[in-house]
Design an enzyme around this catalytic site. Structure first.
Site, PDB file in Angstrom:
ATOM      1  N   HIS A  43      31.199  41.791  44.768  1.00 34.52           N
ATOM      2  CA  HIS A  43      30.175  42.525  44.132  1.00 34.52           C
ATOM      3  C   HIS A  43      30.009  41.747  42.811  1.00 34.52           C
ATOM      4  CE1 HIS A  43      28.685  47.045  42.956  1.00 34.52           C
ATOM      5  NE2 HIS A  43      27.850  46.118  43.198  1.00 34.52           N
TER       6      HIS A  43
ATOM      7  N   HIS B 140      35.306  44.155  45.923  1.00 29.81           N
ATOM      8  CA  HIS B 140      34.735  44.342  44.699  1.00 29.81           C
ATOM      9  C   HIS B 140      34.391  42.955  44.202  1.00 29.81           C
ATOM     10  CE1 HIS B 140      35.673  48.579  43.940  1.00 29.81           C
ATOM     11  NE2 HIS B 140      36.942  48.325  44.231  1.00 29.81           N
TER      12      HIS B 140
ATOM     13  N   HIS C  84      39.852  45.297  50.471  1.00 36.21           N
ATOM     14  CA  HIS C  84      39.066  46.186  49.462  1.00 36.21           C
ATOM     15  C   HIS C  84      38.999  45.459  48.078  1.00 36.21           C
ATOM     16  CE1 HIS C  84      38.653  50.187  47.489  1.00 36.21           C
ATOM     17  NE2 HIS C  84      38.835  49.418  46.427  1.00 36.21           N
ATOM     18  N   GLU C  85      39.846  44.844  47.358  1.00 34.04           N
ATOM     19  CA  GLU C  85      39.737  44.196  46.283  1.00 34.04           C
ATOM     20  C   GLU C  85      38.813  42.936  46.302  1.00 34.04           C
ATOM     21  OE1 GLU C  85      40.492  45.891  43.588  1.00 34.04           O
ATOM     22  OE2 GLU C  85      41.529  47.252  44.672  1.00 34.04           O
TER      23      GLU C  85
HETATM   24 ZN   LIG Z   1      38.112  50.025  44.602  1.00 32.76          ZN
END
Ligand SMILES: [Zn+2]
Length: 706
Positions: A504, A501, A497-498
C-alpha cells in the site's frame, strides 16, 4: 571587526554542528535510504529542534502570505512543508518502535510534548485556519456552480486533500474559542506523555517476567524446537542449562499449545493476562483512567458526546452505532460457535479422566489436541514447510503474478540492525518502485506485535516523484542453532498481512504526502493488508513456496488438504476473543462520564453483559491494550480489522471468480485501491474495483459463522 568575527564563528559552529548531523544533508546512499551507520542518538534532538523551527517558519510564511488564499499557496504549500521534521521523525519513531535503547526512550519523553505543542501551534493557528477555511468555502460554492456545468475546479485528489486538511483543523480545535483552545493544548500535551507511559509499562512488565524451568521433566509435551528456543533464551539471559519462557508471543503461545504441565500453563497465562495490572509502579489502571478522562474532555470540547463518537466520525463507519451493529451481528454468530468449541475441549478433558473444567489457560492446549484428533493436523508438522525465507518468497511470487512485480535482495542499502534485510521492489520492466526493509525477529529493543511503517512516503509526480522507503517489522519465531526460522500458520498470515500494508505504501501513486499510501481512513487501512492473507494458504500458492527447509520437497497434498479442512478450526475462539477486545475498546470510549471509574470492574461488567464465556478472555485486556491506550491510531478503533475483513473477503471474491492469480484483476485492484492512497472516498474506490457494495456473506462463510 569583532562583530563580524563573532558572527563568523557562530556561523561556523552551526555549520560544524550541522555538518556532522546526517539529517541536515542528503544521505547520499542508494535511493536516499537513511544512513543508519552515521545516525547517532545525539543527532536526533538538534534535528528535531531545527526541523520544528523550519516548519514553524514555513507555516508562518503560509499563514501570513499577502496574496489571497488559493489551493496552491495554502494546501499545496502546507503539504510540502516540514520536510526536515518528517525526515528526522520517520527515522526516530521507527527506531523508537523497533530498535530503542534507553537514550532513545529518554529522547522520546523530551520530544513528544514538543511535537504535541508544535502540532497544536499549527492546528490552532487562527490565520492559517482562516486561509484553509477560505479555500474550503470557495470550493464548496464553486462546486455548486460546477456541478451544474459538469466540470470540476479541483481534481478528486485535490478535493480529498482539501477535505482532509480542513477536517483535520476542525478536529484539532481550530473552530474553538481561545479559552477552549488553551484547554485543548493542555489535554494534548498530557496525552502525549501518557501514551508512551502506557506502552512502556507494558514493555517493562512483559520483560520483567520469565518462566524459568530447571527440571527437564517440566518440558513435557514441548516440541524440540520450542525447547531449543527456550534454552537459547536462557543462555541469552545468563541462565545457561535452564529453559526460559517469556511473554513474547513466539514463546508463550507454543508453551500454552504443547506443555503438559497445567500448573505452568496457568502460571504463564496468568502473567500474560495481568501485564501492567500488578499494583506496582508499572500498573496501567490509573493511566487508563487519566487517558479516558482527557479523551472525553477533548471530545466534549469538540461538541461530541463521547470519544467514540469523535473518533469514528472521521472513519468509514461514521458512528459507534454502525460499528456496534456489525460487531453484535458477528458476536451473535461467534458466541454459540465458541461455546460448541468449549464443549469439544471439555469432552477431551473428560475422556482423559481430567477431573476439572476447561479454563482459559487450557484452551490452547486442548485446541491443539482437538486439531490433531479432528484433522490429524499437528502444527509442528507444518512448520518445516514454512521457513521464513520460503514464506517471503511465496509473498514475492504472489505479487509477481498478480501485479508483475520483481522483488530483489539488495546488499548495498543501509540497515539499522543485523536482522534487517533490504529488498528493492521493481516493475516488470525493472523500473524502480521503492525499497522494502524487513525486520522480523523479536529483541529487547523492539516492541511486541507486527507492523508496517515508512521511512519515506511516496509523493509528487513527474520529475518530483519521490519513491518510498517502507519497513515491515515482526516478532516471528527466531532461528535456533539447529533450525532456521520456522513459522506457524498464524505467523505466515501475519507476514502476508504486513507485506500487504507495505505494498500500500510502495505502490502508492498520488501527488500529495498527506494522502499518500496508508494515509487513509483507518477502517479502510486494513483492506490492502488483510486481502493478502487470503492467498497465504491457497493450495496453488503453497505448492510454490511451502517447501521443506531440509529437503526442498513441496508440501504434500495430504497436508494441504488438512490445512484446508481445518480452515474453520477454532474460529469461534479467534473471532470471539477479538470481538471481546473490540467491544471493550468501544465501550470504554462510549462512556460519557469516567469519574470514579474502576477499570477492572468495568471490564468485567462489559464482558458479563456480552455473555463472554469464562474460558475465553479478550485478546487484549485493558491494562495491556496498546491499540486502545498506547496512542490514538487505533483508539475506539480496534474494530477496524473486522470492518475491513468484510471488505477484504468480499474483494477477494473477485479473484475467486476470475482466477486467484488473474493479472487483470490484480491490476484493477492496484489501480483502483492500492495505488490510490486517500485520494478518494474509500467506498468509491472500493466500488470502482468491485462494481458493487461489499457483502458480509463471504466473511461469515469464511469463518464458518453462517
Ligand atoms: Zn494491519
Amino acid at each position: 571587526m569583532l562583530a563580524a568575527s563573532v558572527l563568523f564563528s557562530a556561523c561556523d559552529t552551526t555549520k560544524n554542528k550541522m555538518g556532522d548531523n546526517p539529517f541536515f544533508a542528503e544521505y547520499g546512499t542508494a535511493f536516499e535510504v537513511p544512513d543508519f551507520s552515521k545516525i547517532k542518538n545525539e543527532h536526533y534532538m538538534p534535528a528535531f529542534e531545527e526541523g520544528i523551527k523550519q516548519h514553524a517558519a514555513e507555516i508562518d510564511a503560509i499563514a501570513n502570505n499577502e496574496e489571497a488564499p488559493t489551493f496552491e499557496n495554502t494546501l499545496v504549500a502546507l503539504d510540502k512543508s516540514g520536510s526536515l521534521l518528517d525526515k528526522v521523525s520517520s527515522v526516530f519513531f521507527n527506531q523508537f518502535s523497533a530498535n530503542a535503547d534507553d537514550s532513545i526512550k529518554a529522547i522520546n519523553k523530551q520530544v513528544a510534548p514538543m511535537l504535541a505543542a508544535h502540532n497544536d501551534n499549527i492546528n490552532l493557528n487562527p490565520k492559517l485556519f482562516e486561509r484553509v477555511k477560505a479555500v474550503y468555502n470557495q470550493q464548496k460554492e464553486l462546486n455548486l456552480i460546477i456541478e451544474a456545468e459538469n466540470q470540476s475546479a479541483l481534481s478528486t485528489e485535490q478535493m480529498s486533500l482539501l477535505n482532509k486538511v480542513y477536517t483535520g483543523f476542525v478536529r484539532g480545535g481550530a473552530n474553538l474559542n481561545d479559552e477552549d483552545q488553551a484547554k485543548m493544548r493542555d489535554i494534548n500535551g498530557k496525552l502525549a506523555l501518557l501514551y508512551p507511559q502506557f506502552g512502556e509499562n507494558v514493555i517493562k512488565e512483559s520483560q520483567a517476567y520469565k518462566l524459568v524451568i530447571e527440571n527437564a521433566e517440566n518440558l513435557s509435551g514441548l516440541p524440540q524446537s520450542v525447547i531449543d528456543a527456550a534454552a537459547e533464551t536462557a543462555t541469552a539471559k545468563g541462565m545457561e542449562g535452564k529453559w526460559v519462557f517469556t511473554l513474547d508471543k513466539p514463546s508463550w503461545i507454543p508453551f500454552l499449545q504443547y506443555s503438559d504441565k497445567r500448573e505452568l500453563r496457568k502460571e504463564i497465562y496468568t502473567a500474560w493476562m495481568n501485564i501492567a495490572n500488578n499494583n506496582n509502579e508499572f500498573d496501567n489502571k490509573e493511566v487508563i483512567k487519566e487517558i479516558l478522562k482527557l479523551r472525553l474532555e477533548k471530545a466534549k470540547l469538540l461538541g461530541y458526546n463521547t470519544y467514540a463518537d469523535f473518533a469514528i466520525d472521521n472513519n468509514m463507519a461514521k458512528t459507534p452505532e454502525n460499528v456496534l451493529n456489525l460487531l453484535t451481528k458477528l458476536w451473535d454468530a461467534a458466541l454459540p460457535m465458541a461455546k460448541r468449541e468449549a464443549k469439544e475441549l471439555q469432552a477431551i478433558i473428560d475422556k482423559e479422566g481430567g477431573n476439572f473444567k476447561v479454563e482459559s489457560w487450557d484452551w490452547w492446549y486442548y485446541a491443539e489436541k482437538l486439531r490433531k484428533e479432528k484433522y490429524a493436523l499437528d502444527e509442528s508438522e507444518l512448520r518445516p514447510y514454512f521457513s521464513l525465507a520460503n514464506v517471503q518468497q511465496g509473498a514475492y511470487e504472489l505479487v509477481k503474478r498478480i501485479y508483475g512485480l520483481n522483488i530483489v535482495r539488495r546488499d548495498d542499502i543501509p540497515v539499522y540492525h543485523e536482522d534487517v534485510e533490504a529488498w528493492e521492489v521493481q516493475e516488470e520492466n525493472g523500473d524502480h518502485i521503492g525499497i522494502l526493509l524487513v525486520d522480523y525477529f523479536p529483541r529487547e529493543s523492539k516492541r511486541g506485535g507486527a507492523w508496517m511503517s515508512s521511512y519515506r512516503k511516496q509523493q509528487g509526480a513527474g520529475k518530483d516523484f519521490v519513491t518510498p522507503v517502507i519497513v515491515n517489522v515482526g516478532n516471528f519465531t527466531k532461528p535456533t542453532a539447529n533450525e532456521p526460522s520456522l513459522l506457524s500458520l498464524d505467523e505466515v498470515e501475519t507476514l502476508f498481512h504486513e507485506f500487504g500494508h507495505g505494498l500500500h505504501g510502495l505502490l502508492s501513486k498520488v501527488e500529495y504526502n498527506t494522502i499518500s499510501g496508508t494515509s487513509v481512513k483507518r477502517d479502510f487501512v486494513e483492506l490492502p493488508s488483510q486481502i493478502m492473507e487470503n492467498w497465504a494458504l491457497e493450495p496453488a500458492l503453497l505448492k510454490t513456496y511451502a517447501r521443506h527447509y531440509k529437503t526442498g520437497e513441496p508440501i504434500p497434498d495430504e497436508l494441504i488438504a488438512k490445512i484446508q479442512k481445518s480452515g474453520h478450526f477454532n474460529q469461534g475462539f479467534v473471532t470471539l476473543e477479538y470481538l471481546a477486545a473490540s467491544l471493550l475498546d468501544i465501550k470504554f470510549h462510549k462512556l460519557d462520564n469516567v469519574d470514579g471509574l474502576d477499570v477492572l470492574a468495568f471490564e468485567k461488567q462489559a464482558m458479563d453483559e456480552l455473555g463472554l464465556i469464562k474460558e475465553i478472555i479478550p485478546r487484549y485486556r485493558s491494562t495491556y491494550f496498546n491499540h486502545s491506550f498506547g496512542g490514538e491510531g487505533y483508539s475506539a478503533g480496534y474494530y477496524v480489522y473486522i470492518w475491513a475483513a468484510v471488505l477484504d473477503t468480499d474483494a477477494y471474491q473477485a479473484f475467486v471468480e476470475n482466477g486467484i492469480f488473474d493479472r487483470a484483476t490484480g491490476d484493477a485492484l492496484r489501480n483502483n485501491i492500492i495505488s490510490r492512497g486517500g485520494s478518494d472516498e474509500p467506498m468509491t474506490l472500493y466500488k470502482n474495483f468491485r462494481g458493487a457494495d461489499p457483502s458480509i456473506d463471504p466473511l461469515l462463510t469464511k469463518r464458518g459463522l453462517k
